[in-house]
Design an enzyme around this catalytic site. Structure first.
Site, PDB file in Angstrom:
ATOM      1  N   GLY A  15      42.360  28.161  68.245  1.00 41.90           N
ATOM      2  CA  GLY A  15      43.056  27.134  67.612  1.00 41.90           C
ATOM      3  C   GLY A  15      41.929  25.948  67.048  1.00 41.90           C
ATOM      4  N   VAL A  16      40.692  26.130  67.948  1.00 43.97           N
ATOM      5  CA  VAL A  16      39.765  25.148  67.395  1.00 43.97           C
ATOM      6  C   VAL A  16      38.855  25.668  66.303  1.00 43.97           C
ATOM      7  CG1 VAL A  16      37.485  24.524  68.307  1.00 43.97           C
ATOM      8  CG2 VAL A  16      39.165  24.621  69.888  1.00 43.97           C
ATOM      9  N   PRO A  19      32.785  25.195  61.870  1.00 43.20           N
ATOM     10  CA  PRO A  19      32.400  25.026  60.239  1.00 43.20           C
ATOM     11  C   PRO A  19      31.866  26.199  60.330  1.00 43.20           C
ATOM     12  CG  PRO A  19      31.687  23.234  61.516  1.00 43.20           C
ATOM     13  CD  PRO A  19      32.314  23.939  62.524  1.00 43.20           C
ATOM     14  N   LEU A  21      29.387  27.292  58.177  1.00 49.00           N
ATOM     15  CA  LEU A  21      28.085  27.434  58.280  1.00 49.00           C
ATOM     16  C   LEU A  21      27.316  26.181  58.866  1.00 49.00           C
ATOM     17  CD1 LEU A  21      26.019  27.973  55.003  1.00 49.00           C
ATOM     18  CD2 LEU A  21      25.162  26.200  56.327  1.00 49.00           C
ATOM     19  N   GLY A  22      26.285  26.540  59.669  1.00 49.49           N
ATOM     20  CA  GLY A  22      25.624  25.395  60.468  1.00 49.49           C
ATOM     21  C   GLY A  22      24.151  25.645  60.640  1.00 49.49           C
ATOM     22  N   LEU A  23      23.339  24.819  61.424  1.00 49.99           N
ATOM     23  CA  LEU A  23      21.962  24.704  61.606  1.00 49.99           C
ATOM     24  C   LEU A  23      21.519  25.746  63.028  1.00 49.99           C
ATOM     25  CD1 LEU A  23      19.068  23.812  60.430  1.00 49.99           C
ATOM     26  CD2 LEU A  23      19.317  21.977  62.325  1.00 49.99           C
ATOM     27  N   GLY A  24      20.746  26.720  63.061  1.00 51.38           N
ATOM     28  CA  GLY A  24      20.169  27.212  64.185  1.00 51.38           C
ATOM     29  C   GLY A  24      18.872  26.638  64.456  1.00 51.38           C
ATOM     30  N   ASP A  49      23.612  24.670  66.329  1.00 52.99           N
ATOM     31  CA  ASP A  49      23.547  25.911  67.586  1.00 52.99           C
ATOM     32  C   ASP A  49      22.252  25.715  68.353  1.00 52.99           C
ATOM     33  OD1 ASP A  49      24.879  28.685  68.262  1.00 52.99           O
ATOM     34  OD2 ASP A  49      22.763  28.762  68.289  1.00 52.99           O
ATOM     35  N   TYR A  54      16.116  27.878  74.647  1.00 58.90           N
ATOM     36  CA  TYR A  54      15.132  27.704  73.245  1.00 58.90           C
ATOM     37  C   TYR A  54      14.444  26.204  73.706  1.00 58.90           C
ATOM     38  CZ  TYR A  54      18.475  30.007  70.452  1.00 58.90           C
ATOM     39  OH  TYR A  54      19.531  31.079  69.936  1.00 58.90           O
ATOM     40  N   LYS A  79      24.198  27.937  74.875  1.00 58.73           N
ATOM     41  CA  LYS A  79      24.226  29.303  75.541  1.00 58.73           C
ATOM     42  C   LYS A  79      23.542  29.188  76.949  1.00 58.73           C
ATOM     43  CE  LYS A  79      23.525  31.071  70.880  1.00 58.73           C
ATOM     44  NZ  LYS A  79      22.547  29.734  70.328  1.00 58.73           N
ATOM     45  N   HIS A 112      24.579  34.236  76.725  1.00 56.76           N
ATOM     46  CA  HIS A 112      23.535  34.408  75.669  1.00 56.76           C
ATOM     47  C   HIS A 112      23.101  35.859  75.373  1.00 56.76           C
ATOM     48  CE1 HIS A 112      19.732  32.222  73.766  1.00 56.76           C
ATOM     49  NE2 HIS A 112      19.918  33.523  72.917  1.00 56.76           N
TER      50      HIS A 112
END
Length: 300
Positions: A15-16, A19, A21-24, A49, A54, A79, A112
């Site tokens: 239910g969450v 979006p 489209l996002g920024l990686g 994300d 990273y 992750k 990950h």
């Protein structure tokens, strides 16, 4: 020029809303990450994300705090790296992620990579993040780079069906069987390297480099709609119901990538891009991850 609109959302199996489209920020240098995330949020992005491996979670968190946007309006994904697999290790790794981000919770927390040679530890790590979900410290949980068999094995031994599986997916590697498996089990598909950049900077054969953004099928569609090749490819993901997280630190690219919501592709155009599939991944094989990535994440 960006439309400055906030992307629509897709509803996950619990239910969450996420979006589409996002920024990686994979391979975004820490010193460039804060500005990139601040730019993205100002341009209307509401999905960011990152990952422990990273080394830029701190910068992502700083940008979110500096944005002036209410935390509840920004969907944050991070992750757990494989050096923190195992139950107790995963709990510590999760705490490390929150501490680096400077947040009380994340919206989506993913394993990950699968580690096939140590899958018991992979399962134990997932059980730990199931606990984080039950405690409300993660709003949704899932996986990244898992195959159909990895997901089957995981689901047989755990309680919560992954909300998301984030995988390499672009016009040259469309992952149709995996996407069909996801649809059958209510798992959302999320694309890393959605524009196919992995093919350009890490090809197995340097003489076989492919660039989806230069392919005539993509560029001709872009010409028809007055859109860039990147916008066409991102629209292709959207038409397939795939969440895409293109990476960039360049303000004009960040603005360009979100401007994919004022046109639609026809079924024939989607099929034409589907037909570019080579069946060959450009990124690392998840089956070999234990030897490919010896990286350790420090949580202290």
């Amino acid at each position: 020029m960006t439309t400055m609109t906030t992307p629509p959302t897709l509803t996950l199996n619990n239910g969450v809303a996420i979006p589409v489209l996002g920024l990686g920020v994979f391979q975004s240098p820490p010193e460039e990450t804060t500005a990139a995330v601040e730019t993205a949020i100002a341009d209307g992005y509401r999905l960011i994300d990152t990952a422990a491996s990273y080394d830029n979670e701190r910068e992502v968190g700083a940008a979110i705090r500096a944005s002036g946007i209410d935390r509840t309006e920004i969907f944050v994904t991070t992750k757990l790296w494989i050096s923190d697999y195992g139950y107790d290790e995963a709990l510590r790794g999760f705490d490390g992620c929150l501490r680096r981000l400077g947040l009380d919770y994340v919206d989506l927390f993913l394993l990950h990579q699968p580690v096939p040679t140590y899958f018991d530890r992979t399962v134990a790590a997932y059980k730990a993040i199931e606990r984080m979900l039950s405690e409300g410290r993660a709003r949704a949980i899932g996986a990244s780079n898992f195959s159909e068999q990895h997901l089957e094995n995981l689901m047989q031994r755990t309680e919560v069906v992954p909300a998301v599986n984030q995988v390499e997916l672009h016009p040259f590697f469309t992952q149709l069987p995996l996407r069909e498996f996801h649809a059958k089990h209510g798992i959302a598909t999320e694309a890393w390297s959605p524009l196919g950049g992995i093919q350009r900077y890490r090809p197995a054969d340097p003489n076989a480099v492919l660039n989806a953004l230069q392919h005539p099928t993509v560029t001709s569609i872009g010409d028809k709609y007055g859109k860039t090749p990147a916008q066409v490819v991102l629209r292709w993901h959207i038409e397939h119901g795939v969440v895409a997280i293109p990476k960039s630190v360049k303000p004009h690219r960040i603005a360009e990538n979100i401007d994919a919501f004022d046109f639609e592709l026809t079924a024939d155009e989607v099929a034409a891009i589907d037909a570019l599939d080579t069946g060959v991944r450009g990124g690392p094989d998840p089956e070999a991850i234990i030897t490919t990535y010896p990286k350790k994440v420090e949580n202290d």
